[in-house]
Design a protein around this motif. Structure first.
Motif, PDB file in Angstrom:
ATOM      1  N   ILE A 119      39.469  50.177  24.320  1.00 24.25           N
ATOM      2  CA  ILE A 119      39.596  49.978  25.470  1.00 24.25           C
ATOM      3  C   ILE A 119      41.324  50.680  26.142  1.00 24.25           C
ATOM      4  CG2 ILE A 119      41.283  48.442  24.494  1.00 24.25           C
ATOM      5  CD1 ILE A 119      39.987  47.981  28.045  1.00 24.25           C
ATOM      6  N   ASP A 120      41.082  51.672  27.374  1.00 28.32           N
ATOM      7  CA  ASP A 120      41.650  52.044  27.725  1.00 28.32           C
ATOM      8  C   ASP A 120      43.359  51.336  28.661  1.00 28.32           C
ATOM      9  OD1 ASP A 120      43.190  53.741  30.444  1.00 28.32           O
ATOM     10  OD2 ASP A 120      42.261  55.732  29.365  1.00 28.32           O
ATOM     11  N   ALA A 121      44.637  51.905  28.401  1.00 28.00           N
ATOM     12  CA  ALA A 121      46.101  51.336  28.778  1.00 28.00           C
ATOM     13  C   ALA A 121      45.478  51.412  30.123  1.00 28.00           C
ATOM     14  CB  ALA A 121      47.150  51.643  28.168  1.00 28.00           C
ATOM     15  N   GLU A 122      45.429  51.972  30.775  1.00 27.43           N
ATOM     16  CA  GLU A 122      45.118  52.584  32.759  1.00 27.43           C
ATOM     17  C   GLU A 122      44.044  50.903  33.084  1.00 27.43           C
ATOM     18  OE1 GLU A 122      44.423  55.028  36.210  1.00 27.43           O
ATOM     19  OE2 GLU A 122      44.765  55.734  33.971  1.00 27.43           O
ATOM     20  N   ILE A 123      43.806  50.423  32.236  1.00 25.38           N
ATOM     21  CA  ILE A 123      42.174  49.575  32.747  1.00 25.38           C
ATOM     22  C   ILE A 123      43.141  47.966  32.662  1.00 25.38           C
ATOM     23  CG2 ILE A 123      41.018  48.068  31.984  1.00 25.38           C
ATOM     24  CD1 ILE A 123      38.936  50.976  31.588  1.00 25.38           C
ATOM     25  N   ILE A 124      43.640  48.162  31.268  1.00 23.04           N
ATOM     26  CA  ILE A 124      44.442  46.714  31.052  1.00 23.04           C
ATOM     27  C   ILE A 124      45.814  46.875  32.665  1.00 23.04           C
ATOM     28  CG2 ILE A 124      45.845  45.727  29.576  1.00 23.04           C
ATOM     29  CD1 ILE A 124      45.285  46.996  27.170  1.00 23.04           C
ATOM     30  N   THR A 125      45.882  48.169  32.904  1.00 26.68           N
ATOM     31  CA  THR A 125      47.533  47.663  33.510  1.00 26.68           C
ATOM     32  C   THR A 125      46.639  47.400  34.810  1.00 26.68           C
ATOM     33  OG1 THR A 125      48.545  49.325  32.839  1.00 26.68           O
ATOM     34  CG2 THR A 125      48.750  49.196  35.219  1.00 26.68           C
ATOM     35  N   LYS A 126      45.176  47.860  36.067  1.00 23.16           N
ATOM     36  CA  LYS A 126      44.517  47.004  36.678  1.00 23.16           C
ATOM     37  C   LYS A 126      44.444  46.169  36.253  1.00 23.16           C
ATOM     38  CE  LYS A 126      43.127  52.148  37.982  1.00 23.16           C
ATOM     39  NZ  LYS A 126      42.158  53.046  37.610  1.00 23.16           N
ATOM     40  N   VAL A 127      43.982  45.484  35.394  1.00 20.56           N
ATOM     41  CA  VAL A 127      43.775  43.835  35.194  1.00 20.56           C
ATOM     42  C   VAL A 127      44.828  42.930  35.522  1.00 20.56           C
ATOM     43  CG1 VAL A 127      43.110  42.324  33.458  1.00 20.56           C
ATOM     44  CG2 VAL A 127      41.397  44.216  33.173  1.00 20.56           C
ATOM     45  N   LYS A 142      46.706  38.527  42.499  1.00 22.49           N
ATOM     46  CA  LYS A 142      46.136  38.527  44.216  1.00 22.49           C
ATOM     47  C   LYS A 142      44.751  37.590  42.979  1.00 22.49           C
ATOM     48  CE  LYS A 142      43.280  40.236  47.914  1.00 22.49           C
ATOM     49  NZ  LYS A 142      43.204  40.610  48.941  1.00 22.49           N
ATOM     50  N   TYR A 143      44.730  37.608  42.240  1.00 23.77           N
ATOM     51  CA  TYR A 143      43.176  36.401  41.569  1.00 23.77           C
ATOM     52  C   TYR A 143      43.537  36.230  40.054  1.00 23.77           C
ATOM     53  CZ  TYR A 143      40.492  40.189  44.886  1.00 23.77           C
ATOM     54  OH  TYR A 143      40.213  40.788  45.833  1.00 23.77           O
ATOM     55  N   ASN A 144      42.923  35.041  40.253  1.00 29.54           N
ATOM     56  CA  ASN A 144      42.913  33.748  38.884  1.00 29.54           C
ATOM     57  C   ASN A 144      42.210  34.893  37.940  1.00 29.54           C
ATOM     58  OD1 ASN A 144      44.892  32.292  40.056  1.00 29.54           O
ATOM     59  ND2 ASN A 144      43.159  31.060  41.210  1.00 29.54           N
ATOM     60  N   ALA A 145      40.629  35.303  38.187  1.00 34.25           N
ATOM     61  CA  ALA A 145      39.986  35.434  37.005  1.00 34.25           C
ATOM     62  C   ALA A 145      39.392  37.066  37.514  1.00 34.25           C
ATOM     63  CB  ALA A 145      38.496  34.787  37.643  1.00 34.25           C
ATOM     64  N   VAL A 146      39.099  37.842  36.603  1.00 32.89           N
ATOM     65  CA  VAL A 146      38.879  38.770  36.692  1.00 32.89           C
ATOM     66  C   VAL A 146      38.274  39.455  35.447  1.00 32.89           C
ATOM     67  CG1 VAL A 146      40.573  41.888  36.839  1.00 32.89           C
ATOM     68  CG2 VAL A 146      41.197  39.640  37.666  1.00 32.89           C
ATOM     69  N   SER A 147      37.507  40.025  35.653  1.00 30.76           N
ATOM     70  CA  SER A 147      36.749  41.184  35.003  1.00 30.76           C
ATOM     71  C   SER A 147      36.878  42.612  34.596  1.00 30.76           C
ATOM     72  CB  SER A 147      34.779  40.727  34.839  1.00 30.76           C
ATOM     73  OG  SER A 147      34.198  41.352  33.964  1.00 30.76           O
ATOM     74  N   THR A 176      34.780  43.683  28.342  1.00 29.29           N
ATOM     75  CA  THR A 176      36.221  43.140  28.169  1.00 29.29           C
ATOM     76  C   THR A 176      37.857  44.564  28.598  1.00 29.29           C
ATOM     77  OG1 THR A 176      36.272  43.227  25.629  1.00 29.29           O
ATOM     78  CG2 THR A 176      35.399  41.698  26.998  1.00 29.29           C
ATOM     79  N   PRO A 177      38.456  43.675  28.769  1.00 27.94           N
ATOM     80  CA  PRO A 177      38.988  42.063  28.728  1.00 27.94           C
ATOM     81  C   PRO A 177      38.802  41.708  29.572  1.00 27.94           C
ATOM     82  CG  PRO A 177      40.693  44.129  29.579  1.00 27.94           C
ATOM     83  CD  PRO A 177      39.329  44.833  28.529  1.00 27.94           C
ATOM     84  N   GLN A 178      38.279  40.460  29.730  1.00 29.35           N
ATOM     85  CA  GLN A 178      38.408  39.997  30.994  1.00 29.35           C
ATOM     86  C   GLN A 178      39.631  39.234  30.674  1.00 29.35           C
ATOM     87  OE1 GLN A 178      34.577  37.824  31.002  1.00 29.35           O
ATOM     88  NE2 GLN A 178      33.296  39.664  30.972  1.00 29.35           N
ATOM     89  N   ALA A 179      40.072  38.338  31.960  1.00 29.11           N
ATOM     90  CA  ALA A 179      41.602  37.965  32.067  1.00 29.11           C
ATOM     91  C   ALA A 179      41.451  36.853  33.789  1.00 29.11           C
ATOM     92  CB  ALA A 179      42.440  38.942  32.567  1.00 29.11           C
ATOM     93  N   PHE A 180      42.300  35.906  33.010  1.00 26.61           N
ATOM     94  CA  PHE A 180      42.443  34.672  33.854  1.00 26.61           C
ATOM     95  C   PHE A 180      43.855  33.737  33.898  1.00 26.61           C
ATOM     96  CE2 PHE A 180      38.314  35.058  31.390  1.00 26.61           C
ATOM     97  CZ  PHE A 180      37.659  35.435  31.842  1.00 26.61           C
ATOM     98  N   LYS A 181      43.852  33.173  34.652  1.00 24.10           N
ATOM     99  CA  LYS A 181      45.334  32.394  35.053  1.00 24.10           C
ATOM    100  C   LYS A 181      44.706  31.249  33.419  1.00 24.10           C
ATOM    101  CE  LYS A 181      48.079  33.821  37.944  1.00 24.10           C
ATOM    102  NZ  LYS A 181      49.364  34.872  37.705  1.00 24.10           N
TER     103      LYS A 181
END
Length: 233
Positions: free
Chosen positions: A111-119, A125-130, A161-166
């Motif tokens: 997994i790339d650190a830049e992708i984690i940053t974007k997530v 803005k969003y409560n759920a991100v994939s 993944t990652p998939q991220a959520f509040k």
């Protein structure tokens, strides 16, 4: 607060090795350690929790003995299914309803650190991100070995993944899911989509390097990718 939940409770049955694939050593570290390294070094990650099968607590203790993973604050025991592991980690942060939970497969070490940053940025803005990548193959919908439908490939993406959520959102989605008889799921965003259908799920474009170690052949690919990383660093 950004909390990485690393799901490391799988048995790795499909790869047919003596130990679960997350504990296989490649290029001097276990696959789990390679994954933890990325999140440990990421400046936006405040805390890490690892979900394990209790039978492999000794392996986890050995990994954490070297003191390289100072952000690891919780170890939770997962269940028989992937969603059991997600739920165990989500419940562990029940007192942090506004926390960002970044759920990641332990066996996706590239997994790339830049992708984690974007997530994490998308969670502003969003409560759920994939994370997903465009599919390059034609996809068939099949029943009884017969093609029933061929979806438009331009609209198809392959989940990663990652998939991220509040925390409060994914907690609510899981509560609704467990109210359904014979509930099952393989994807956390799928649970949100099914049980909170009005909640938008934003997609961050992933990477082909972010492969999930599933089959023996994947170990060879991972080894080459890690060697390439060492050369370019």
């Amino acid at each position: 607060m950004n909390i990485a939940l690393i799901l490391a409770g799988g048995s790795g049955a499909r790869i047919a090795t003596e130990i679960p694939k997350q504990f296989i050593e490649i290029c001097g570290k276990t696959i789990l350690e390679h994954t933890l390294d990325v999140f440990e070094r990421h400046s936006l990650i405040d805390e890490i929790a690892i979900v394990i099968n209790a039978q492999h607590s000794t392996e986890i203790e050995k990994i954490l003995q070297n003191d390289n993973f100072k952000k690891v604050k919780k170890i939770a025991s997962g269940g028989a299914e992937r969603y059991d592991s997600s739920w165990a980690a989500i419940k562990a942060y029940q007192t942090y309803p506004d926390a960002n939970l970044i759920i990641h497969d332990a066996v996706r070490p590239m997994i790339d650190a830049e992708i984690i940053t974007k997530v994490i940025t998308a969670l502003e803005k969003y409560n759920a991100v994939s994370v997903a990548i465009p599919t390059t193959d034609t996809i068939y919908y099949v029943e009884d070995n017969h093609i029933q439908q061929i979806p438009d490939r331009k609209k198809m993406m392959q989940a990663q993944t990652p998939q991220a959520f509040k925390q409060h959102l994914i907690f609510k989605a899981y509560q609704a899911a467990f109210c359904q008889k014979d509930f099952s799921a393989t994807d956390d965003c799928g649970i949100v989509a099914k049980f909170l259908p009005n909640e938008p799920i934003f997609v961050v474009t992933g990477s082909t390097r972010n492969l999930k170690i599933t089959h023996r052949e994947d170990l060879c690919v991972l080894s080459e990718l890690l060697k390439l990383n060492f050369v370019t660093q």
